[in-house]
Design a protein around this motif. Structure first.
Motif, PDB file in Angstrom:
ATOM      1  N   THR A 201       0.814  -1.141   0.119  1.00  0.00           N
ATOM      2  CA  THR A 201      -0.101   0.061  -0.159  1.00  0.00           C
ATOM      3  C   THR A 201       0.762   1.105  -0.084  1.00  0.00           C
ATOM      4  O   THR A 201       1.981   1.121   0.068  1.00  0.00           O
ATOM      5  N   GLY A 202       0.439   2.380  -0.335  1.00  0.00           N
ATOM      6  CA  GLY A 202       0.977   3.576  -0.211  1.00  0.00           C
ATOM      7  C   GLY A 202       0.211   4.634  -1.145  1.00  0.00           C
ATOM      8  O   GLY A 202      -0.781   4.352  -1.810  1.00  0.00           O
ATOM      9  N   PRO A 203       0.927   5.736  -1.126  1.00  0.00           N
ATOM     10  CA  PRO A 203       0.207   6.847  -1.951  1.00  0.00           C
ATOM     11  C   PRO A 203       0.203   6.560  -3.397  1.00  0.00           C
ATOM     12  O   PRO A 203       0.998   5.634  -3.998  1.00  0.00           O
ATOM     13  N   LEU A 204      -0.613   7.342  -4.313  1.00  0.00           N
ATOM     14  CA  LEU A 204      -0.513   7.440  -5.449  1.00  0.00           C
ATOM     15  C   LEU A 204       0.952   7.582  -6.159  1.00  0.00           C
ATOM     16  O   LEU A 204       1.483   8.518  -5.621  1.00  0.00           O
ATOM     17  N   PHE A 205       1.185   6.836  -7.288  1.00  0.00           N
ATOM     18  CA  PHE A 205       2.685   7.089  -7.892  1.00  0.00           C
ATOM     19  C   PHE A 205       3.810   7.154  -6.818  1.00  0.00           C
ATOM     20  O   PHE A 205       4.655   8.075  -6.990  1.00  0.00           O
TER      21      PHE A 205
END
Length: 111
Positions: A5-9
């Motif tokens: 998981t993680g932020p966009l881009f």
């Protein structure tokens, strides 16, 4: 299952390719991504169980930032967060990728 998981881009797909030792065009054989978009389509428990059968599951964090005014968008965001929690519970390994850096949250990274 490895849950990324993680932020966009933020480098989630690149990290998945590194740990799976595969090219980006072959990633679809081993990983399912953007699962946060599936959260409103069926009961979350069933969806999480089905997704947990994949070797790698990738979700973009959508809970940060401004809270949407639209009730449907808020509900979708809530469902995506709940799905991420269910996937993290089922996962052997959970990794958050931020600025291209993997941060191990649960389990161990494959060698």
């Amino acid at each position: 299952m490895i849950f990324i998981t993680g932020p966009l881009f933020a480098g989630k797909r690149d990290f998945a390719c590194r740990i799976l030792n595969c090219k980006a065009e072959k990633l679809a054989r081993y990983a399912v991504w953007d699962v946060q978009e599936l959260a409103g389509q069926q009961p979350l428990e069933e969806l999480a169980e089905r997704l947990a059968a994949w070797p790698v599951v990738i979700a973009t964090e959508v809970g940060g930032g401004v809270v949407p005014v639209d009730a449907k968008q808020r509900a979708d965001r809530e469902a995506a967060g709940r799905l991420a929690c269910l996937l993290a519970q089922r996962a052997d390994t959970v990794v958050r990728v931020f600025c291209g850096l993997p941060i191990l949250l649960k389990g161990e990274l494959p060698e």
